[in-house]
Design a protein around this motif. Structure first.
Motif, short mmCIF file in Angstrom:
data_model
loop_
_atom_site.label_atom_id
_atom_site.label_comp_id
_atom_site.label_asym_id
_atom_site.label_seq_id
_atom_site.Cartn_x
_atom_site.Cartn_y
_atom_site.Cartn_z
N LYS A 1 49.59 47.83 99.24
CA LYS A 1 50.17 47.03 98.16
C LYS A 1 51.44 46.36 98.66
CE LYS A 1 49.82 50.76 95.62
NZ LYS A 1 49.98 51.73 94.54
N PHE A 2 51.51 45.06 98.47
CA PHE A 2 52.70 44.30 98.85
C PHE A 2 53.31 43.70 97.60
CE2 PHE A 2 54.47 40.07 99.98
CZ PHE A 2 55.59 40.53 100.64
N VAL A 3 54.55 44.09 97.34
CA VAL A 3 55.25 43.58 96.16
C VAL A 3 55.98 42.31 96.54
CG1 VAL A 3 56.95 44.07 94.37
CG2 VAL A 3 55.51 45.91 95.25
N MET A 4 55.61 41.21 95.89
CA MET A 4 56.29 39.93 96.15
C MET A 4 57.58 39.88 95.36
SD MET A 4 53.15 37.22 96.22
CE MET A 4 51.90 37.29 97.50
N GLY A 5 58.43 40.86 95.60
CA GLY A 5 59.69 40.93 94.87
C GLY A 5 60.61 39.79 95.21
N CYS A 6 60.44 39.23 96.42
CA CYS A 6 61.31 38.13 96.81
C CYS A 6 61.05 36.89 95.98
CB CYS A 6 61.13 37.82 98.29
SG CYS A 6 59.45 37.39 98.75
N HIS A 7 59.96 36.86 95.23
CA HIS A 7 59.63 35.69 94.43
C HIS A 7 59.79 35.95 92.94
CE1 HIS A 7 58.15 34.01 98.15
NE2 HIS A 7 57.38 35.08 98.31
N SER A 8 60.28 37.13 92.56
CA SER A 8 60.49 37.45 91.15
C SER A 8 61.74 38.28 91.01
CB SER A 8 59.29 38.20 90.56
OG SER A 8 59.15 39.45 91.20
N THR A 9 62.31 38.30 89.85
CA THR A 9 63.52 39.09 89.60
C THR A 9 63.20 40.51 89.22
OG1 THR A 9 63.56 38.46 87.26
CG2 THR A 9 64.72 37.02 88.81
N CYS A 10 61.93 40.80 88.89
CA CYS A 10 61.48 42.12 88.45
C CYS A 10 62.12 42.53 87.14
CB CYS A 10 61.76 43.19 89.52
SG CYS A 10 60.81 42.92 91.04
N HIS A 11 62.82 41.61 86.47
CA HIS A 11 63.34 41.86 85.13
C HIS A 11 62.43 41.16 84.12
CE1 HIS A 11 67.23 43.63 86.27
NE2 HIS A 11 67.28 42.72 87.25
N SER A 12 62.16 41.82 83.02
CA SER A 12 61.39 41.14 81.97
C SER A 12 62.20 40.01 81.37
CB SER A 12 61.00 42.15 80.88
OG SER A 12 62.16 42.78 80.35
N ALA A 13 63.53 40.17 81.33
CA ALA A 13 64.42 39.10 80.88
C ALA A 13 65.74 39.26 81.61
CB ALA A 13 64.62 39.15 79.37
N LEU A 14 65.98 38.41 82.57
CA LEU A 14 67.21 38.45 83.36
C LEU A 14 68.34 37.85 82.53
CD1 LEU A 14 68.60 38.96 86.11
CD2 LEU A 14 67.89 36.67 86.77
N THR A 15 69.45 38.58 82.40
CA THR A 15 70.55 38.12 81.54
C THR A 15 71.79 37.68 82.31
OG1 THR A 15 71.24 40.43 81.27
CG2 THR A 15 69.81 39.49 79.56
N ASP A 16 72.04 38.27 83.51
CA ASP A 16 73.24 37.88 84.25
C ASP A 16 73.11 38.35 85.69
OD1 ASP A 16 75.66 36.73 84.73
OD2 ASP A 16 76.86 38.21 83.66
N PHE A 17 73.96 37.82 86.55
CA PHE A 17 73.98 38.21 87.95
C PHE A 17 75.40 38.04 88.49
CE2 PHE A 17 73.67 33.66 88.17
CZ PHE A 17 74.36 33.30 89.33
N THR A 18 75.68 38.66 89.60
CA THR A 18 76.93 38.47 90.32
C THR A 18 76.65 38.58 91.80
OG1 THR A 18 79.26 39.14 90.46
CG2 THR A 18 77.61 40.89 90.31
N GLY B 1 69.71 47.70 76.87
CA GLY B 1 69.77 46.30 77.27
C GLY B 1 71.13 45.93 77.81
N LEU B 2 71.14 45.19 78.91
CA LEU B 2 72.39 44.79 79.57
C LEU B 2 72.60 43.30 79.41
CD1 LEU B 2 71.90 46.85 82.85
CD2 LEU B 2 72.96 47.58 80.70
N SER B 3 73.85 42.88 79.22
CA SER B 3 74.14 41.48 78.87
C SER B 3 74.97 40.74 79.91
CB SER B 3 74.85 41.42 77.52
OG SER B 3 76.06 42.17 77.57
N CYS B 4 75.84 41.45 80.65
CA CYS B 4 76.72 40.74 81.58
C CYS B 4 77.12 41.68 82.71
CB CYS B 4 77.95 40.18 80.86
SG CYS B 4 78.93 41.43 79.99
N ILE B 5 77.60 41.09 83.80
CA ILE B 5 77.95 41.87 84.98
C ILE B 5 79.02 41.13 85.76
CG2 ILE B 5 76.14 40.84 86.39
CD1 ILE B 5 75.83 43.57 87.78
N ALA B 6 79.91 41.91 86.44
CA ALA B 6 80.93 41.34 87.32
C ALA B 6 81.17 42.31 88.46
CB ALA B 6 82.23 41.06 86.55
N TYR B 7 81.61 41.78 89.60
CA TYR B 7 81.82 42.61 90.80
C TYR B 7 83.27 42.51 91.25
CZ TYR B 7 81.30 44.46 95.53
OH TYR B 7 81.44 45.20 96.67
N ASN B 8 83.89 43.66 91.52
CA ASN B 8 85.25 43.73 92.04
C ASN B 8 85.17 43.92 93.54
OD1 ASN B 8 87.93 44.12 92.59
ND2 ASN B 8 88.21 45.89 91.25
#
Length: 1424
Positions: free
Chosen positions: A532-549, A585-592
């Motif tokens: 099994k090869f997961v094409m994770g590089c082509h999907s976010t694997c989130h059902s609904a992506l809300t934020d990124f950093t 459920g997660l809504s936002c994210i930030a990185y220090n």
């Protein structure tokens, strides 16, 4: 009483004397309303009255502030103390409460507390830092006039308060209506709505704009974007294999193609959709065409279907459907010729069957019931089935030409009410899956077998050569044989990571199975090795992506989604390194970056119950180990919308839906430092900032809310004025409401439903903004003007939620499609042919041209002085040019025998038979040979004319606007018409039938140039500095871009595919087209000796490009390199007409030359020698018949022989006047007519088409009743030559061929406008500034002499434009330029003022346009 008297004196200007006291008493009583009961006090607060009158006036905001400052500056020292400001604010609030409807909403104590606080803030802002946190107010603090203005203009409460009562408007008739000062509730609500839409941030930002002395246009953006990778997939859509083993799936508004590249994968994109791609289907056509893919989008009521080639990613057919809210499923028929479409499964939708190559709808039907999940063609093109909540429905037909017939699936053998979820055809047998886990086998429409194999509901069926693949709700896939026997079970998920399977596809060649699940992840299963090869590089694997950093140091991306997962990704390999489920459920994210900490905010339901778990608003995670929770934080009870660390790592702040900003220290336990309250809507974004003297310490915050507010705070949540933040250095630029994006907002404001949602600077020179429609625009930074040059990209569907840059990569997140797009940022170099910009110190200068100022000769000046009429006063001239509203309507009276009734229909109709003329002035490239060369096509005004030499006939097709240019495709016999107005678009006409074929909606401001490609399918249009490419067959726009050129003169498709050439001022460019993207490459012309400024037209020698220049040179290219230059003419090359074999014809001002493929001149023709008086404007060469067409600026068409250069016809093929306006008069014989115009020629149109040079412009002519004489009047409003004699008129003998002048006269010095004979031929009326009636006495032979005597002169206030004689010759009916209708006695020249006296008079002609008999033809609002 004194104030009341002053008030009455002021009201005298607006009201009559009898109403002044009534209105002043009403106003005085309104402001005396708070007097105690029983008190006879007759006084009001003068500050209240004057201040309120100021606020309700129409004065600008600055004048209001000046008036109020002077009013409350009691000491008249030019400064206000705290008690004076408090008095001012209290008086204004108290006064406006008395005129407001909802004044009872606030108590007096509440008003006073709030008012005093606003006044106090004005002084806090000017206090030194040492006193800012002191509870005492220094007595010596004063507001100067400028400081008072700065505070008022920067305080949102003050600006809103002063604008709220701006310019109260009463009734239209203030004299008759009582005085109403109470605001109407509906008007108040409308005012509030308008204020909400007025972008409040603009007023708050105006003092932040830097003082830029240079106001020249901004330069173009210096950074560009290239889409590199997309992570994410549209949920519920198919993912399919191509014949080559590539993978196609939908992401946002694109279809992504995954191509294997060695050990890795690359992505390519089909981006011709503008909305969310909702469905995919694929069909293998043949080895040459490979796969045809159909994709659909959610385009509202008219969703679009594109059918395109998977190998080239180029669209073949595009058509619109009538499915509402998009399509849920597409299915090719077994032959691939038909396409089945099903509307959104959640709606009461329809199905359609299309013959997609012809874009023709064959069948449509509304689906019975609700909730249909799948559809498919069955064993042939003559049957298809649909399954859903209402079991299965079939549509079949016996013959291909018959309509489909509907029949419901019969379940008599196995009664059941289960829901069918999927349908497939296995080796000719129809199989459906149900929610009970049962497979159902059908023959025809009858259910014949039930196979109970699975315990869980079936989610998807996929029929393949290997058998039937079945997925169930537990995340398991089963392979069944064609006899529905279970052969193999596959588990694509781990037990802890199970999802619903949405799509299946089998690759027969590689024996691999593609699986898409509800987490939007793609998996590939090798059935031979069970790997099994997961094409994770082509999907976010989130059902609904809300934020990124982005972790910039370690090249990591951290994402959060509504599924509760935090995932750490390798930025380059795009694989998951870590993940942790926070179970909410997660809504936002930030990185220090400094402390390697991750802040994550939670989603909260508005109606959720409070608990220990849900009270946690955010958590702080360890960056190296996402499972390590450092801190659980509490602040807002609502969802956190945005979070951010300061650069120094000392603060972390969260914006929330409760309109607050929570500022935490990053010390131990992350204590809450302050809470910023002031926004009226949820927080959209914010930035940290620092003062100039402490660049490493975050001291301030600027924030935006979703309703357009922009506020400023200290990190201790103390509100700051925008003016105080003028020199703050901001750590980021994510706030979208700022002076630096005013031009971007203005650009979006032109699109009513679009607004900016995110932004990010690419550099100091460029900034990228995202909008609510999913588009990205790269603009110069700052973007001050909407007219700036920008780059535009479309990938996302819906709002672009966030944009962030890391190194040379830009990340964009779509909130609706949950797709994370990665773009490569690169520097751009714009060619020198760009318009002048802020950084250009030089302005491109035109080539030296002839002096445009006419040198006036002494004779002309003298003639003009003689024509001046000093008898009319200036007032009379002014009144004559004014056009009252329909003054002639006061002079119309119906005849005595008139009976009101519905008039009969006209008993005749008009049929256009002939057009004499050609548009050689206003149109370009509008003359072409067609077919075998025996027909030509050209334009005249708003009409396309096809002239057939055989039979000497004309055929016509009219369009709405004036025609600017034409393009003809010979093989398909199509003509594209470019019109002056963009709203009228581009019309495609079939030349054989002259019928409309299609309409391409234009985005440009008038089409200047058109060209078909070799296939005739694509059309190139230039208009308004914009290049646009249309798919003619599908009636859609493929690509569009600004040329960014100073002036473009010609554009053409090249002989190479997907390439076009553009020439103009200082430029020769090659454009390359890929999908909807267009880019150009500048051709270096400096290699040629003496390069010119203007490159005027394009042609071909076989496959080599040739370009004409303004110097008369023709330049030949090899590819993109100029290789040779020949001197073809001494003046500008105007046209190049190329034919097969490499030969071409070129034209200049007054000559035409033919060249062979070796650039040797075959023949040269001097058109002046042939009698062509005007310069050449258009050229067309037909090599088979060896004929050349030239169109001239004199509106004539000439046909020449390419053998010897002779004129094929006796004179021009098409004749006309060289200029307008024209006058026309019909001969009594009914077949001949005469015209005159400003070109000075008289033309008699009959079998001989005689032309006579009169040497003077003429605008009036009239045949005598017997047709033997023609009267002609001379002159024009502004004389341009001394030969013109305004007011002169002549009579010409036209009975023979001599055309002799037999009489002439001049009684006026104004040009002749109208001439009219009386029916017996002895009287002639001539209209100039007056009407002159003449008596004619002729001898027996009128060819010798006509005696003329002036009978009467009719004086008029405005020049006459039309007049008619009565049948008895006694009266004249006259229309004037001032839109008047008048009657006069012809002989004594006496005006008849009573219209009723003339109501029964019979008239010889009806040329007056203002009269009783034509009143219904005028629009009620016409000023005539």
């Amino acid at each position: 009483m004194e104030l009341e008297q002053i008030l009455q004196l002021g009201l005298h200007e607006y009201f009559s004397d009898e109403n002044v006291r009534e209105h002043s008493n009403a106003l005085f009583a309104l402001f005396n309303a708070d007097t105690l009961p029983g008190c006879d006090c007759d006084e009001i607060d003068s500050f209240e009255l004057l201040g309120t009158l100021c606020l309700t006036s129409g004065m600008p905001l600055k004048e209001k502030a000046q008036f109020l400052f002077d009013l409350f500056d009691l000491n008249e020292k030019g400064e206000l103390r705290i008690n004076e400001v408090t008095l001012a604010f209290r008086s204004l609030v108290s006064g406006t409460k008395k005129i407001a409807v909802d004044a009872t909403m606030l108590t007096e104590d509440t008003d006073q507390i709030d008012t005093d606080q606003v006044a106090l803030e004005a002084f806090e802002l000017i206090m030194p830092d040492s006193l800012k946190y002191s509870l005492a107010m220094a007595d010596d603090q004063k507001l100067t006039r400028q400081k008072f203005f700065d505070y008022v203009f920067n305080c949102p409460e003050a600006v809103s308060f002063m604008n709220c009562y701006d310019d109260i408007i009463g009734t239209k008739d203030p004299v008759a209506a009582p005085l109403h000062l109470m605001a109407n509730k509906e008007d108040e609500q409308e005012t509030k709505e308008q204020h909400a839409l007025s972008e409040p941030w603009r007023d708050q930002q105006r003092f932040l704009r830097p003082e830029i002395a240079d106001e020249r246009p901004s330069p173009p953006p210096m950074d560009g974007l290239r889409l590199d990778h997309v992570c994410g997939r549209n949920s519920g859509t198919e993912a399919v294999y191509t014949s080559d083993g590539d993978v196609l799936y939908a992401a946002g508004a694109m279809v992504v193609k995954i191509v294997a590249d060695g050990d890795g994968y690359n992505q390519e994109f089909f981006n011709e959709h503008s909305n969310r791609v909702s469905s995919l289907a694929i069909f293998n056509v043949n080895d040459e065409m490979r796969d045809m893919v159909a994709s659909s989008d959610t385009g509202g009521d008219d969703c679009k279907v594109c059918v395109w080639a998977s190998c080239t990613l180029s669209s073949q057919v595009t058509f619109s459907t009538r499915h509402k809210n998009g399509l849920s499923t597409l299915s090719f028929s077994p032959s691939g010729e038909l396409l089945l479409t099903m509307g959104n499964k959640e709606m009461n939708s329809t199905i359609g069957v299309y013959k997609w190559r012809e874009r023709r709808l064959l069948f449509t039907a509304r689906l019975p019931g609700l909730g249909f999940y799948d559809c498919s063609f069955l064993s042939s093109d003559n049957s298809f089935g649909i399954c859903g909540k209402d079991l299965v429905h079939f549509w079949t037909k016996s013959e291909s030409h018959e309509p489909y017939r509907h029949c419901r699936g019969s379940t008599r053998l196995f009664p059941s009410q289960v829901q069918m979820t999927s349908i497939a055809c296995v080796d000719g047998a129809v199989v459906t899956g149900s929610t009970s886990g049962t497979l159902w086998l059908w023959e025809g429409r009858v259910l014949v077998k039930r196979v109970e194999v699975f315990r869980f509901p079936i989610t998807k069926l996929f029929a393949s050569s290997a058998g039937l693949f079945v997925s169930t709700q537990d995340g398991t896939i089963h392979l069944l044989s064609k006899e529905l026997a279970l052969q193999r079970r596959l588990d694509p998920f781990s037990r802890s990571d199970s999802h619903d399977i949405e799509t299946l596809c089998w690759d027969t060649n590689r024996e691999k199975l593609l699986v898409g699940d509800s987490s939007n992840c793609l998996r590939e299963i090798d059935l031979n090795s069970a790997s099994k090869f997961v094409m994770g590089c082509h999907s976010t694997c989130h059902s609904a992506l809300t934020d990124f950093t982005v972790d910039t140091l370690n090249d990591k991306i951290i994402t959060v989604g509504e599924d509760g997962f935090v995932r750490l990704w390798d930025k380059d390999a795009r694989v998951i390194l870590q993940q942790h489920n926070l179970e909410r459920g997660l809504s936002c994210i930030a990185y220090n970056q400094g402390a390697d900490q991750v802040a994550v905010g939670f989603c909260k339901s508005d109606n959720c119950c409070s608990s220990d778990k849900t009270d946690v608003a955010f958590v702080i995670l360890c960056g190296n180990d996402l499972t390590n929770i450092i801190h659980h934080g509490h602040n807002s009870q609502k969802t956190l919308t945005v979070c951010k660390f300061s650069n120094n790592g000392k603060f972390v702040a969260f914006g929330a839906k409760d309109c607050g900003i929570y500022i935490h220290s990053t010390d131990k336990d992350f204590p809450l430092v302050a809470k910023a309250r002031g926004h009226s809507a949820p927080i959209l974004t914010f930035d940290f900032g620092c003062a100039d003297d402490s660049p490493d310490s975050a001291s301030f915050i600027r924030s935006n809310s979703i309703n357009g507010e922009a506020l400023y705070w200290s990190t201790h949540a103390k509100k700051q004025t925008p003016l105080s933040q003028r020199h703050t250095r901001w750590e980021s630029q994510s706030c979208i409401f700022g002076w630096y994006l005013e031009g971007a907002h203005d650009l979006c404001a032109e699109e009513n439903s679009t607004c900016i949602t995110s932004c990010c600077p690419l550099s100091d020179r460029s900034i990228v903004v995202g909008d609510s429609s999913g588009r990205l625009r790269v603009l110069p930074n700052p973007a001050r003007s909407k007219d700036t040059v920008y780059l535009q990209f479309s990938t996302h569907h819906g709002k672009v939620q966030k944009i962030e840059r890391c190194g040379d990569t830009l990340y964009t997140l779509g909130s609706d499609d949950s797709c994370l797009c990665m773009w490569k940022v690169s520097s751009l170099t714009w060619p020198p042919t760009m318009p002048p910009s802020l950084y250009n110190d030089h302005v491109i200068i035109d080539e030296k041209k002839e002096d445009q100022h006419l040198s006036v000769s002494l004779a002309l000046a003298t003639a003009q002085m003689e024509d001046l009429d000093f008898s009319t006063s200036h007032a009379e001239k002014t009144s004559s040019t004014h056009k009252p509203l329909r003054p002639w309507m006061r002079s119309i009276v119906p005849p005595s025998n008139y009976t009101p009734q519905l008039g009969p229909l006209p008993d005749g109709r008009l049929v256009l038979e002939r057009i004499h003329g050609y548009d050689g002035h206003n149109a370009k490239n509008n003359l072409h040979y067609i077919s075998s060369g025996e027909s030509i096509v050209y334009s005249v005004g708003k009409t396309l004319v096809r002239y057939d030499e055989e039979g000497d006939t004309q055929h016509f097709r009219s369009v709405e606007g004036r025609i600017n240019c034409l393009a003809v495709h010979q093989e398909r016999s199509l003509c594209a018409i470019g019109q002056e107005d963009a709203e009228q678009g581009i019309v495609i006409v079939a030349l054989k039938t002259m019928n409309y074929m299609s309409l391409c909606k234009s985005t440009a401001k008038g089409i200047q140039c058109l060209d078909f490609d070799e296939s005739g399918r694509f059309l190139l249009a230039l208009g308004g500095n914009r290049l646009t490419i249309y798919d003619v067959d599908n009636e859609v726009m493929i690509a569009s871009t600004l040329t960014h050129a100073t002036e473009t003169l010609d554009v053409r498709f090249t002989t190479a595919a997907n390439t076009l050439v553009e020439v103009g001022r200082n430029l020769v460019r090659l454009w390359f087209i890929k999908g909807s993207d267009m880019r150009f490459e500048e051709v270096d012309m400096s290699t040629m000796q003496n390069p010119t400024t203007f490159y005027t037209c394009v042609g071909w020698i076989d496959n080599d490009l040739i370009v004409g220049a303004s110097t008369g040179d023709v330049i030949r290219f090899a590819g993109v390199t100029p290789i040779s230059k020949i001197k073809a003419h001494t003046s500008k090359i105007t046209n190049i007409s190329s034919v097969a074999g490499g030969t071409f014809a070129i034209s200049a001002a007054n000559s035409v030359k033919l060249y062979d493929s070796k650039c040797r001149c075959i023949i040269a023709v001097d058109t002046e020698v042939l009698g062509v008086r005007h310069q050449i404007s258009s050229l067309s060469w037909h090599s088979d018949t060896r004929k050349i067409l030239i169109g001239t600026e004199g509106n004539e068409v000439w046909e020449l022989s390419s053998k010897d250069g002779s004129n094929i016809n006796d004179g021009p093929l098409v004749s006309a006047h060289a200029s307008s306006p024209m006058a026309i008069s019909a001969h009594p014989n009914g077949t001949t007519f005469a015209t005159v115009a400003d070109d000075g020629f008289l033309r008699v149109w009959n079998d001989e088409n005689t032309s006579l040079d009169l040497a003077m412009p003429s605008r009036a002519c009239a045949y005598s009743p017997d047709g033997r004489m023609l009267a002609v009047g001379f002159g024009k409003p502004v004389k341009d030559t001394a030969k013109t004699i305004n007011g002169k008129w002549v009579i010409i003998d036209v009975s023979g061929r001599s055309y002799c002048i037999i009489a002439e006269r001049r009684d006026s010095r104004k040009f002749i406008r109208e001439m009219k004979w009386y029916s017996n031929g002895d009287r002639l009326a001539v209209g100039s500034d007056k009407i002159y009636v003449y008596q004619l006495a002729s001898e027996t032979n009128p060819a010798l002499k006509v005696d003329i005597s002036l009978v009467s002169t009719i004086d008029m206030n405005s020049p006459p434009i039309h007049f008619d004689f009565s049948k008895d010759g006694k009266y004249l009916r006259v229309n004037s330029e001032a839109n008047e209708l008048m009657w006069f006695e012809a002989d004594p020249a006496i005006r008849i003022s009573e219209a009723s006296l003339m109501k029964d008079t019979e008239w010889e002609s009806d040329t007056c346009v203002f009269g009783w008999n034509v009143q219904g033809t005028h629009h009620p609002r016409d000023r005539m």
